[in-house]
Design a protein around this motif. Structure first.
Motif, PDB file in Angstrom:
ATOM      1  N   ALA A   1       0.850  -1.187   0.000  1.00 34.18           N
ATOM      2  CA  ALA A   1       0.000   0.000   0.000  1.00 34.18           C
ATOM      3  C   ALA A   1       0.887   1.239   0.000  1.00 34.18           C
ATOM      4  CB  ALA A   1      -0.900  -0.010   1.237  1.00 34.18           C
ATOM      5  N   GLY A   2       0.267   2.383  -0.119  1.00 32.90           N
ATOM      6  CA  GLY A   2       1.017   3.628  -0.116  1.00 32.90           C
ATOM      7  C   GLY A   2       1.752   3.884   1.187  1.00 32.90           C
ATOM      8  N   HIS A   3       1.194   3.368   2.277  1.00 35.00           N
ATOM      9  CA  HIS A   3       1.759   3.605   3.609  1.00 35.00           C
ATOM     10  C   HIS A   3       1.722   2.324   4.425  1.00 35.00           C
ATOM     11  CE1 HIS A   3       1.601   7.940   2.890  1.00 35.00           C
ATOM     12  NE2 HIS A   3       0.460   7.675   2.267  1.00 35.00           N
ATOM     13  N   ARG A   4       2.581   2.237   5.432  1.00 34.46           N
ATOM     14  CA  ARG A   4       2.675   1.013   6.235  1.00 34.46           C
ATOM     15  C   ARG A   4       1.387   0.692   6.972  1.00 34.46           C
ATOM     16  NH1 ARG A   4       5.811   4.738   9.017  1.00 34.46           N
ATOM     17  NH2 ARG A   4       5.033   5.223  11.094  1.00 34.46           N
ATOM     18  N   GLU A   5       0.662   1.705   7.440  1.00 33.73           N
ATOM     19  CA  GLU A   5      -0.564   1.465   8.193  1.00 33.73           C
ATOM     20  C   GLU A   5      -1.562   0.637   7.376  1.00 33.73           C
ATOM     21  OE1 GLU A   5      -4.240   4.002  10.163  1.00 33.73           O
ATOM     22  OE2 GLU A   5      -2.314   4.986   9.856  1.00 33.73           O
ATOM     23  N   GLU A   6      -1.772   1.021   6.124  1.00 30.05           N
ATOM     24  CA  GLU A   6      -2.690   0.284   5.258  1.00 30.05           C
ATOM     25  C   GLU A   6      -2.149  -1.098   4.913  1.00 30.05           C
ATOM     26  OE1 GLU A   6      -1.725   3.504   4.556  1.00 30.05           O
ATOM     27  OE2 GLU A   6      -3.581   4.490   5.161  1.00 30.05           O
ATOM     28  N   ALA A   7      -0.846  -1.188   4.703  1.00 28.86           N
ATOM     29  CA  ALA A   7      -0.234  -2.490   4.381  1.00 28.86           C
ATOM     30  C   ALA A   7      -0.389  -3.460   5.555  1.00 28.86           C
ATOM     31  CB  ALA A   7       1.235  -2.315   4.010  1.00 28.86           C
ATOM     32  N   PHE A   8      -0.098  -2.991   6.770  1.00 27.30           N
ATOM     33  CA  PHE A   8      -0.248  -3.853   7.953  1.00 27.30           C
ATOM     34  C   PHE A   8      -1.704  -4.279   8.141  1.00 27.30           C
ATOM     35  CE2 PHE A   8       3.787  -2.030   9.900  1.00 27.30           C
ATOM     36  CZ  PHE A   8       4.475  -3.232   9.873  1.00 27.30           C
ATOM     37  N   ALA A   9      -2.628  -3.326   8.013  1.00 22.60           N
ATOM     38  CA  ALA A   9      -4.047  -3.638   8.214  1.00 22.60           C
ATOM     39  C   ALA A   9      -4.534  -4.658   7.191  1.00 22.60           C
ATOM     40  CB  ALA A   9      -4.887  -2.362   8.141  1.00 22.60           C
ATOM     41  N   ALA A  10      -4.162  -4.483   5.934  1.00 20.11           N
ATOM     42  CA  ALA A  10      -4.593  -5.417   4.894  1.00 20.11           C
ATOM     43  C   ALA A  10      -3.976  -6.795   5.096  1.00 20.11           C
ATOM     44  CB  ALA A  10      -4.233  -4.871   3.518  1.00 20.11           C
ATOM     45  N   CYS A  11      -2.713  -6.847   5.467  1.00 19.20           N
ATOM     46  CA  CYS A  11      -2.049  -8.136   5.700  1.00 19.20           C
ATOM     47  C   CYS A  11      -2.721  -8.884   6.844  1.00 19.20           C
ATOM     48  CB  CYS A  11      -0.567  -7.904   5.978  1.00 19.20           C
ATOM     49  SG  CYS A  11       0.391  -9.424   6.075  1.00 19.20           S
ATOM     50  N   ARG A  12      -3.003  -8.188   7.915  1.00 26.26           N
ATOM     51  CA  ARG A  12      -3.669  -8.804   9.068  1.00 26.26           C
ATOM     52  C   ARG A  12      -5.046  -9.336   8.678  1.00 26.26           C
ATOM     53  NH1 ARG A  12      -2.937  -9.071  14.860  1.00 26.26           N
ATOM     54  NH2 ARG A  12      -4.714 -10.301  15.489  1.00 26.26           N
ATOM     55  N   ARG A  13      -5.813  -8.520   7.962  1.00 29.39           N
ATOM     56  CA  ARG A  13      -7.131  -8.962   7.509  1.00 29.39           C
ATOM     57  C   ARG A  13      -7.020 -10.159   6.573  1.00 29.39           C
ATOM     58  NH1 ARG A  13     -11.719  -5.843   6.230  1.00 29.39           N
ATOM     59  NH2 ARG A  13     -12.473  -7.668   5.121  1.00 29.39           N
ATOM     60  N   LEU A  14      -6.031 -10.148   5.679  1.00 25.37           N
ATOM     61  CA  LEU A  14      -5.866 -11.260   4.746  1.00 25.37           C
ATOM     62  C   LEU A  14      -5.717 -12.581   5.482  1.00 25.37           C
ATOM     63  CD1 LEU A  14      -3.444  -9.844   2.030  1.00 25.37           C
ATOM     64  CD2 LEU A  14      -5.773 -10.676   1.655  1.00 25.37           C
ATOM     65  N   ILE A  15      -4.785 -12.654   6.409  1.00 21.62           N
ATOM     66  CA  ILE A  15      -4.542 -13.940   7.075  1.00 21.62           C
ATOM     67  C   ILE A  15      -5.727 -14.316   7.954  1.00 21.62           C
ATOM     68  CG2 ILE A  15      -3.161 -12.982   8.983  1.00 21.62           C
ATOM     69  CD1 ILE A  15      -2.800 -16.435   7.228  1.00 21.62           C
ATOM     70  N   ASP A  16      -6.300 -13.350   8.661  1.00 20.60           N
ATOM     71  CA  ASP A  16      -7.432 -13.663   9.532  1.00 20.60           C
ATOM     72  C   ASP A  16      -8.643 -14.136   8.736  1.00 20.60           C
ATOM     73  OD1 ASP A  16      -5.895 -12.977  11.722  1.00 20.60           O
ATOM     74  OD2 ASP A  16      -6.891 -11.044  12.059  1.00 20.60           O
ATOM     75  N   ASP A  17      -8.955 -13.455   7.636  1.00 18.01           N
ATOM     76  CA  ASP A  17     -10.132 -13.811   6.857  1.00 18.01           C
ATOM     77  C   ASP A  17      -9.924 -15.098   6.049  1.00 18.01           C
ATOM     78  OD1 ASP A  17     -11.147 -11.521   7.965  1.00 18.01           O
ATOM     79  OD2 ASP A  17     -11.470 -10.475   6.071  1.00 18.01           O
ATOM     80  N   ILE A  18      -8.727 -15.314   5.546  1.00 23.33           N
ATOM     81  CA  ILE A  18      -8.444 -16.579   4.852  1.00 23.33           C
ATOM     82  C   ILE A  18      -8.638 -17.735   5.832  1.00 23.33           C
ATOM     83  CG2 ILE A  18      -6.590 -18.000   3.862  1.00 23.33           C
ATOM     84  CD1 ILE A  18      -5.646 -15.385   2.439  1.00 23.33           C
ATOM     85  N   LYS A  19      -8.081 -17.599   7.014  1.00 23.20           N
ATOM     86  CA  LYS A  19      -8.207 -18.664   8.018  1.00 23.20           C
ATOM     87  C   LYS A  19      -9.667 -18.908   8.403  1.00 23.20           C
ATOM     88  CE  LYS A  19      -6.361 -20.222  12.382  1.00 23.20           C
ATOM     89  NZ  LYS A  19      -5.346 -20.095  13.396  1.00 23.20           N
ATOM     90  N   ALA A  20     -10.443 -17.843   8.500  1.00 22.62           N
ATOM     91  CA  ALA A  20     -11.835 -17.968   8.952  1.00 22.62           C
ATOM     92  C   ALA A  20     -12.805 -18.386   7.848  1.00 22.62           C
ATOM     93  CB  ALA A  20     -12.299 -16.638   9.554  1.00 22.62           C
TER      94      ALA A  20
END
Length: 147
Positions: free
Chosen positions: A107-126
């Motif tokens: 993402a353009g900034h780390r905040e968005e990159a971290f948030a998207a990465c966290r959501r990716l793994i959590d939602d894939i797992k769920a």
């Protein structure tokens, strides 16, 4: 010209490459890239794990892509887009220490990159129909994620 944000969404029955996933999300617009690597550990719930395998429903790759599309849409809704995402998940028999899943977001900034990465793994797992079968050192076994 719009660039497809989902650059890699796959299940693999062979070892996963962290470098492949990171390369898949490279983008000149990105100021931050976050990634997560899930590995097989030698214990779960205080018990030793001796064997582990992952199985997936035939729809799993499509469901992974659906989850990724939603994560990109949700995390980009404030006008600060996530430019690229990628995910690989292993299926079959794995050994302790093997890489089981890799996800990344740029993402353009780390905040968005971290948030998207966290959501990716959590939602894939769920939400993605991938099931883990693990065998414990006492001979007991369990399925995780199976209905």
């Amino acid at each position: 010209m719009r660039v497809e944000p989902i650059t890699l969404a796959a299940l693999r029955d062979r070892p996963l490459s962290v470098d492949e996933v990171i390369a898949a999300v490279q983008d000149p617009r990105a100021g931050g890239t976050a990634f997560f690597v899930g590995t097989v550990r030698d214990h779960d719930h205080g018990r030793g794990v001796t064997a582990l395998s992952y199985s997936a429903h035939p729809s799993a790759e499509g469901e992974m892509r659906r989850v990724m599309e939603k994560v990109v849409a949700d995390t980009s809704a404030d006008g600060r887009p996530v430019w690229r995402v990628a995910a690989l998940h292993r299926v079959g028999d794995l050994a302790v220490g093997d890489v089981a899943v890799v996800v990344a977001a740029a993402a353009g900034h780390r905040e968005e990159a971290f948030a998207a990465c966290r959501r990716l793994i959590d939602d894939i797992k769920a939400e993605v129909p991938i099931w883990k079968h693990q065998v414990f050192d006492d001979g007991d076994a369990e399925w995780v994620g199976a209905c």
